[in-house]
Design a protein around this motif. Structure first.
Motif, PDB file in Angstrom:
ATOM      1  N   LEU A 226    -106.557 -18.935  28.817  1.00 12.49           N
ATOM      2  CA  LEU A 226    -105.281 -19.543  28.823  1.00 12.49           C
ATOM      3  C   LEU A 226    -104.568 -19.226  30.120  1.00 12.49           C
ATOM      4  O   LEU A 226    -104.710 -18.156  30.733  1.00 12.49           O
ATOM      5  CB  LEU A 226    -104.397 -19.128  27.680  1.00 12.49           C
ATOM      6  N   LYS A 227    -104.167 -20.212  30.775  1.00 20.47           N
ATOM      7  CA  LYS A 227    -103.180 -20.195  31.985  1.00 20.47           C
ATOM      8  C   LYS A 227    -102.016 -19.168  31.898  1.00 20.47           C
ATOM      9  O   LYS A 227    -101.715 -18.243  32.594  1.00 20.47           O
ATOM     10  CB  LYS A 227    -102.702 -21.432  32.231  1.00 20.47           C
ATOM     11  N   LYS A 228    -101.594 -19.147  30.814  1.00 19.00           N
ATOM     12  CA  LYS A 228    -100.322 -18.337  30.209  1.00 19.00           C
ATOM     13  C   LYS A 228    -100.348 -18.289  28.835  1.00 19.00           C
ATOM     14  O   LYS A 228    -101.076 -19.143  27.955  1.00 19.00           O
ATOM     15  CB  LYS A 228     -98.911 -18.966  30.785  1.00 19.00           C
ATOM     16  N   THR A 229     -99.703 -17.266  28.189  1.00 24.82           N
ATOM     17  CA  THR A 229     -99.435 -17.332  26.711  1.00 24.82           C
ATOM     18  C   THR A 229     -98.329 -17.456  26.455  1.00 24.82           C
ATOM     19  O   THR A 229     -97.112 -17.256  27.038  1.00 24.82           O
ATOM     20  CB  THR A 229    -100.035 -15.910  26.277  1.00 24.82           C
ATOM     21  N   ALA A 230     -97.987 -17.715  25.188  1.00 22.95           N
ATOM     22  CA  ALA A 230     -96.691 -18.031  24.741  1.00 22.95           C
ATOM     23  C   ALA A 230     -95.961 -16.886  23.944  1.00 22.95           C
ATOM     24  O   ALA A 230     -96.830 -16.192  23.453  1.00 22.95           O
ATOM     25  CB  ALA A 230     -96.557 -19.096  23.752  1.00 22.95           C
ATOM     26  N   LYS A 231     -94.807 -16.566  23.798  1.00 25.73           N
ATOM     27  CA  LYS A 231     -94.092 -15.450  23.227  1.00 25.73           C
ATOM     28  C   LYS A 231     -93.513 -15.931  22.018  1.00 25.73           C
ATOM     29  O   LYS A 231     -93.114 -16.991  22.109  1.00 25.73           O
ATOM     30  CB  LYS A 231     -92.998 -14.658  24.401  1.00 25.73           C
ATOM     31  N   GLU A 315     -97.937 -25.048  25.628  1.00 23.36           N
ATOM     32  CA  GLU A 315     -96.790 -25.729  26.029  1.00 23.36           C
ATOM     33  C   GLU A 315     -96.128 -26.433  24.727  1.00 23.36           C
ATOM     34  O   GLU A 315     -94.944 -26.294  24.844  1.00 23.36           O
ATOM     35  CB  GLU A 315     -97.147 -26.891  26.924  1.00 23.36           C
ATOM     36  N   PHE A 316     -96.765 -26.777  23.776  1.00 25.09           N
ATOM     37  CA  PHE A 316     -96.181 -27.196  22.367  1.00 25.09           C
ATOM     38  C   PHE A 316     -95.430 -26.107  21.915  1.00 25.09           C
ATOM     39  O   PHE A 316     -94.088 -26.468  21.564  1.00 25.09           O
ATOM     40  CB  PHE A 316     -97.331 -27.523  21.587  1.00 25.09           C
ATOM     41  N   ILE A 317     -95.884 -24.964  21.820  1.00 27.53           N
ATOM     42  CA  ILE A 317     -95.062 -23.855  21.357  1.00 27.53           C
ATOM     43  C   ILE A 317     -93.874 -23.530  22.014  1.00 27.53           C
ATOM     44  O   ILE A 317     -92.617 -23.410  21.485  1.00 27.53           O
ATOM     45  CB  ILE A 317     -95.940 -22.469  21.119  1.00 27.53           C
ATOM     46  N   GLU A 318     -93.838 -23.552  23.462  1.00 25.91           N
ATOM     47  CA  GLU A 318     -92.912 -23.318  24.270  1.00 25.91           C
ATOM     48  C   GLU A 318     -91.629 -24.236  24.342  1.00 25.91           C
ATOM     49  O   GLU A 318     -90.516 -23.910  24.174  1.00 25.91           O
ATOM     50  CB  GLU A 318     -93.286 -23.084  25.678  1.00 25.91           C
ATOM     51  N   ILE A 319     -92.121 -25.679  23.771  1.00 29.35           N
ATOM     52  CA  ILE A 319     -91.245 -26.483  23.920  1.00 29.35           C
ATOM     53  C   ILE A 319     -90.200 -26.269  22.655  1.00 29.35           C
ATOM     54  O   ILE A 319     -89.019 -26.393  22.592  1.00 29.35           O
ATOM     55  CB  ILE A 319     -91.705 -27.967  23.876  1.00 29.35           C
ATOM     56  N   LEU A 381    -112.053 -12.498  10.888  1.00 22.95           N
ATOM     57  CA  LEU A 381    -110.716 -12.983  10.385  1.00 22.95           C
ATOM     58  C   LEU A 381    -109.454 -12.292  10.911  1.00 22.95           C
ATOM     59  O   LEU A 381    -108.615 -12.941  11.298  1.00 22.95           O
ATOM     60  CB  LEU A 381    -110.557 -13.027   8.855  1.00 22.95           C
ATOM     61  N   TYR A 382    -109.425 -10.851  10.888  1.00 20.73           N
ATOM     62  CA  TYR A 382    -108.534 -10.265  11.709  1.00 20.73           C
ATOM     63  C   TYR A 382    -108.315 -10.794  13.004  1.00 20.73           C
ATOM     64  O   TYR A 382    -107.260 -10.790  13.633  1.00 20.73           O
ATOM     65  CB  TYR A 382    -108.916  -8.971  11.520  1.00 20.73           C
ATOM     66  N   SER A 383    -109.425 -11.096  13.903  1.00 20.23           N
ATOM     67  CA  SER A 383    -109.375 -11.416  15.420  1.00 20.23           C
ATOM     68  C   SER A 383    -108.790 -12.758  15.613  1.00 20.23           C
ATOM     69  O   SER A 383    -108.178 -12.907  16.337  1.00 20.23           O
ATOM     70  CB  SER A 383    -110.807 -11.240  15.818  1.00 20.23           C
ATOM     71  N   SER A 384    -109.145 -13.640  14.380  1.00 15.96           N
ATOM     72  CA  SER A 384    -108.689 -15.022  14.408  1.00 15.96           C
ATOM     73  C   SER A 384    -107.059 -14.775  14.306  1.00 15.96           C
ATOM     74  O   SER A 384    -106.509 -15.649  15.167  1.00 15.96           O
ATOM     75  CB  SER A 384    -109.283 -15.814  13.312  1.00 15.96           C
ATOM     76  N   PHE A 385    -106.751 -14.146  13.295  1.00 17.53           N
ATOM     77  CA  PHE A 385    -105.341 -14.144  13.286  1.00 17.53           C
ATOM     78  C   PHE A 385    -104.640 -13.155  14.195  1.00 17.53           C
ATOM     79  O   PHE A 385    -103.399 -13.921  14.857  1.00 17.53           O
ATOM     80  CB  PHE A 385    -105.081 -13.206  11.880  1.00 17.53           C
ATOM     81  N   ASN A 386    -105.097 -12.553  14.963  1.00 18.38           N
ATOM     82  CA  ASN A 386    -104.575 -11.477  16.177  1.00 18.38           C
ATOM     83  C   ASN A 386    -104.732 -12.828  17.492  1.00 18.38           C
ATOM     84  O   ASN A 386    -103.668 -12.837  18.149  1.00 18.38           O
ATOM     85  CB  ASN A 386    -105.437 -10.466  16.624  1.00 18.38           C
ATOM     86  N   TYR A 387    -105.677 -13.577  17.611  1.00 13.48           N
ATOM     87  CA  TYR A 387    -105.870 -14.345  18.523  1.00 13.48           C
ATOM     88  C   TYR A 387    -104.546 -15.190  18.661  1.00 13.48           C
ATOM     89  O   TYR A 387    -103.903 -15.818  19.545  1.00 13.48           O
ATOM     90  CB  TYR A 387    -107.075 -15.165  18.552  1.00 13.48           C
ATOM     91  N   TRP A 388    -103.972 -15.925  17.271  1.00 17.27           N
ATOM     92  CA  TRP A 388    -103.057 -16.863  17.469  1.00 17.27           C
ATOM     93  C   TRP A 388    -101.784 -16.245  17.632  1.00 17.27           C
ATOM     94  O   TRP A 388    -100.901 -16.776  18.140  1.00 17.27           O
ATOM     95  CB  TRP A 388    -102.996 -17.566  15.956  1.00 17.27           C
ATOM     96  N   ILE A 389    -101.325 -15.196  17.101  1.00 18.59           N
ATOM     97  CA  ILE A 389    -100.150 -14.594  17.430  1.00 18.59           C
ATOM     98  C   ILE A 389     -99.902 -13.818  18.602  1.00 18.59           C
ATOM     99  O   ILE A 389     -98.969 -13.837  19.228  1.00 18.59           O
ATOM    100  CB  ILE A 389     -99.773 -13.391  16.087  1.00 18.59           C
ATOM    101  N   SER A 390    -101.035 -13.304  19.185  1.00 15.78           N
ATOM    102  CA  SER A 390    -100.863 -12.786  20.699  1.00 15.78           C
ATOM    103  C   SER A 390    -101.018 -14.255  21.841  1.00 15.78           C
ATOM    104  O   SER A 390    -100.634 -13.683  22.755  1.00 15.78           O
ATOM    105  CB  SER A 390    -101.921 -11.718  20.909  1.00 15.78           C
ATOM    106  N   ASN A 391    -101.821 -14.885  21.546  1.00 13.63           N
ATOM    107  CA  ASN A 391    -101.681 -15.803  22.752  1.00 13.63           C
ATOM    108  C   ASN A 391    -100.985 -16.911  22.517  1.00 13.63           C
ATOM    109  O   ASN A 391    -100.504 -17.652  23.601  1.00 13.63           O
ATOM    110  CB  ASN A 391    -103.274 -16.598  22.609  1.00 13.63           C
TER     111      ASN A 391
END
Length: 816
Positions: A226-231, A315-319, A381-391
């Motif tokens: 990803l070019k950047k991650t959302a917080k 970008e969707f999340i950041e908006i 499954l743990y990695s999928s969850f972590n991927y969504w919240i960390s990225n």
């Protein structure tokens, strides 16, 4: 064939390569230093001729097998030979590339230790497709876990989907395959071709793919970082959040918007105008089967390509975050679908899971539960969850169909499941997985929501015992009870009055979200509007407003699914998504009302934040309760669930004070027929029953809710009220005495008048009696005189008669 070359060839191994039935093609292919030099072997069924260039010298490879196996001996003693391959295909096209089998794929020490132990939280960094450079050569590294297969290949446009060309190397005998393919880059689509002994080759998508092709073709796509991650927006809100549930595909269809950025702007503007805290996105992870609304997820690491790529989703999340709206996503770790290229039957066994439940959500869906006893599946499954919240900075997750995870026998036929080690039906591994997931979420301040229908106790409690640790659980029973009540004719709602009362018995056992969700409505083909009472739009919309108001004032977090806030008939397919300010006025004000009275509604999870004030009037179907803040402030809400206006209704209240109406669902601006009154209602006590609550007398419109705030009486007002009340009582007593005196006086007067009238009547009677007496006396005197006269006349007559007889007798005697 060159005899020297022939003698160094391992023909049985070559056969394994040719028939694509080999787990370790690198034992043969590529460059291998032997005593005769460097043996270079290349298998390209699509080639007519192959040559390699080493330094500045070119070597032609001999076709040692007609299937496309080429080899040559290079007179070099280098342990690792650096060469470039040139290939001519059957069409005369020439391509030059680095050999995929010339790169070292040896894994790092303990690279897979955590994965096989079941606590790898970044398995996506190990597996999947990674665009990287090795020794200055750009390409893509593919890694997959596929035990118990005889061969795995990467196929794509880059090898004309020929599974024999890029056969993967098993780098760990527990089923991990890897291959670096030079020249393959971001955007290239690919699949894995697997072969199980005795079976025909078949395709599977990459379980760790971060992108997929858009449309009906089901292909993995080589992604890039990803070019950047959302917080994340904020720490989790645990008191009375308002959540708006929507499906991006449905929103896109209604609005005509096709991209993540435009969708985000539209949704963010809408929800911020309405005042929602969170949006709950129904599955956004990639899915192919639209009939399951996205719940049969196929890409656990990939936002759906329908509206853009992963960077677009950031970008969707950041908006949305820019408008202060948190994002919750449905995270489907309960089951997966039977898509041909998905997880089902991945290696011709139940690798990811295999028990097939009948889901309460939709009995027709053919799905399989994950195998939570498999450590590799847990890491996935743990990695999928972590991927969504960390990225992507996801603020919360909702887990669907939790019951299918908790119970081994959920929706299954007898004999199709095996009891746990204690002989019970609880899925012990799934329970442990859920607890760990919630611990991960708590550490990251991520909200977790459970959709659970079995009645498991302790879903939202801490992690001791069987408690699972969710922040919230959807209150399905509350919704079912209310909708059953709502669809009744108002004349018969009194028979289901307890549907509204009884849920409070268990309300504080968990932290509930009261909701009108897609499962409750769209899944059953109805909407709040279609269930509402009334034979015209005005009455039906009044009933919808009443339902939403009851949801909002009732303790617990709130969730409304897409469109239900508008009071429109969303079951009508011809309905256009054309929202006016008038349509949103009610839900906008309702959200603002909760926000502006947060000190009261922050007591959602506290029993002392709620008290019934009217829960025994089923006949009129009136319900009332008070919401109580930490500082003692109260709001009193009363609901009239029939279309009949209740005039001068005596509503009990908790506090002595002055009550002002601050919300009325029947206001003109919402489509009702009333204006918000500024009248003050002063509470009073029932002196005949001092233990009874104070009360106010109010008028309640039909199918409406009224909310009253209370300004407590001051000590001075209490004293004034006491004095005024005592004065009023004394005045009333005096007035009562005056009234009694007046009544007595009136009675005496009436009696005197009656007496006078009686006297007059007596005097008249006496006069008449005297006159009668005189008349009688006169008549008596006249009668005496008449009698005397008659006697005298009689005497005369008798005398005359006597004389006549004497004369006659004398005459007769004379004759004789």
């Amino acid at each position: 064939m060159n005899k020297k070359l022939y003698n160094v060839m391992n023909w049985p191994e070559i056969e394994g390569i040719v028939y694509a039935d080999c787990k370790n093609p690198m034992n043969m292919l590529g460059s291998h230093l032997i005593k005769e030099g460097n043996l270079v072997q290349i298998y390209r069924p699509d080639a007519v001729s192959v040559s390699i260039k080493v330094d500045t010298k070119t070597y032609e490879l001999e076709k040692v097998d007609e299937s496309g196996f080429f080899a040559c001996l290079v007179p070099s003693r280098k342990k690792k030979l650096d060469y470039l391959v040139t290939l001519e295909d059957v069409k005369g096209k020439t391509i030059t590339f680095k050999d995929a089998y010339s790169f070292d794929l040896k894994p790092k020490n303990d690279e897979f230790k955590n994965f096989f132990a079941g606590h790898e939280y970044d398995a996506n960094k190990i597996f999947g497709s990674k665009e990287i450079s090795i020794d200055g050569v750009s390409g893509t590294l593919f890694t997959i876990w596929a035990p118990q297969v005889s061969r795995v290949s990467v196929v794509g446009d880059f090898n004309k989907w020929n599974g024999k060309i890029h056969q993967m190397e098993e780098i760990d005998d527990r089923g991990i395959y890897r291959l670096f393919i030079p020249g393959v880059c971001k955007g290239d689509k690919y699949l894995y071709e697997l072969k199980v002994r005795g079976e025909k080759e078949y395709y599977k998508i990459d379980p760790y793919a971060t992108e997929f092709t858009k449309g009906k073709e089901n292909y993995s796509v080589v992604g890039s970082p990803l070019k950047k991650t959302a917080k994340k927006l904020k720490t989790k809100q645990t008191t009375s959040p308002r959540i708006y549930e929507l499906n991006l595909l449905e929103w896109s269809k209604k609005s005509g918007i096709k991209t993540y950025a435009k969708l985000a702007e539209d949704i963010a503007n809408y929800l911020s105008k309405l005042g929602f805290d969170y949006v709950n996105l129904m599955p956004v992870a990639e899915y192919f089967n639209e009939d399951t609304y996205g719940y049969t997820t196929i890409g656990m690491f990939a936002p759906t390509k329908r509206f853009g790529n992963p960077d677009d989703f950031v970008e969707f999340i950041e908006i949305l975050h820019s408008k202060n709206i948190g994002v919750i996503i449905d995270f489907n770790c309960a089951y997966f679908g039977t898509d041909t290229r998905g997880l089902h039957n991945f290696n011709k066994t139940n690798l990811y899971g295999g028990l097939s439940p009948i889901l309460e959500k939709n009995e027709t869906w053919n799905v399989y539960t994950y195998d939570y006893y498999n450590n590799c599946v847990l890491s996935f499954l743990y990695s999928s969850f972590n991927y969504w919240i960390s990225n992507f900075g996801i603020d919360g997750i909702r887990i669907d169909s939790l019951a299918s995870m908790l119970y081994l026998d959920y929706g299954k036929e007898p004999g199709s499941w095996i009891p746990n080690m204690y002989g019970g039906n609880e899925n012990l591994a799934a329970i442990e997985f859920i607890k760990n997931l919630n611990k991960m979420a708590a550490k990251e301040n991520v909200i977790t929501i459970a959709e659970e229908s079995s009645g498991w106790i302790g879903i939202t409690k801490d992690f001791d015992g069987d408690n699972l640790g969710f922040d919230y659980v959807l209150n399905k029973n509350w919704t079912n009870d209310y909708l059953e009540f709502m669809e009744q004719d108002p004349l018969f709602r009194k028979g289901l009055y307890d549907n509204l009362i009884l849920p409070m018995v268990y309300n504080y056992n968990e932290r509930f979200i009261q909701k009108f969700s897609a499962d409750d409505l769209y899944g059953t083909g109805v909407s709040l509007y279609s269930l509402a009472a009334g034979n015209d739009a005005v009455k039906k919309k009044s009933d919808v407003r009443l339902a939403l108001a009851y949801l909002y004032l009732y303790p617990g977090a709130k969730m409304i699914t897409f469109g239900q806030e508008l009071g429109l008939d969303l079951t009508n397919p011809a309905l256009k998504w054309d929202v006016s300010d008038e349509d949103i006025a009610f839900i906008k004000d309702l959200n603002h009302f909760i926000t502006s009275n947060s000190e009261v509604f922050d007591q959602d999870t506290k029993e002392d934040g709620f008290r019934w004030v009217e829960d025994c009037n089923s006949e009129e179907t009136i319900l009332g309760f008070a919401r109580i803040g930490k500082n003692g402030q109260t709001l009193t809400a009363v609901f009239n669930f029939t279309p009949v206006e209740r005039v001068k209704y005596r509503l009990h209240v908790l506090e002595a004070g002055k009550y002002s109406m601050i919300f009325n669902t029947n206001e003109e601006k919402y489509g009702g027929d009333e204006k918000l009154t500024k009248e003050i209602f002063k509470s009073d006590k029932n002196d005949e029953n001092p233990k009874e609550l104070d009360y106010i007398d109010i008028d309640i419109p039909g199918l409406s809710m009224l909310v009253f705030s209370c300004e407590k009486y001051t000590e001075r007002e209490i004293e004034e009220n006491r004095i005024l009340k005592e004065a009023a009582v004394a005045k009333k007593n005096a007035e009562d005495k005056v009234k009694v005196a007046k009544e007595l006086a009136t009675k005496a007067k009436e009696e005197a008048i009656a007496a006078l009238e009686a006297q007059k009547r007596a005097e008249e009677a006496a006069r008449l009696a005297l006159e009668a007496k005189n008349e009688a006396q006169k008549k008596a005197d006249d009668a005496v005189r008449e009698a005397i006269r008659i006697d005298e006349e009689t005497k005369v007559l008798l005398e005359e008669l006597k004389n006549k007889v004497f004369k006659k007798d004398t005459k007769k005697a004379t004759r004789k």
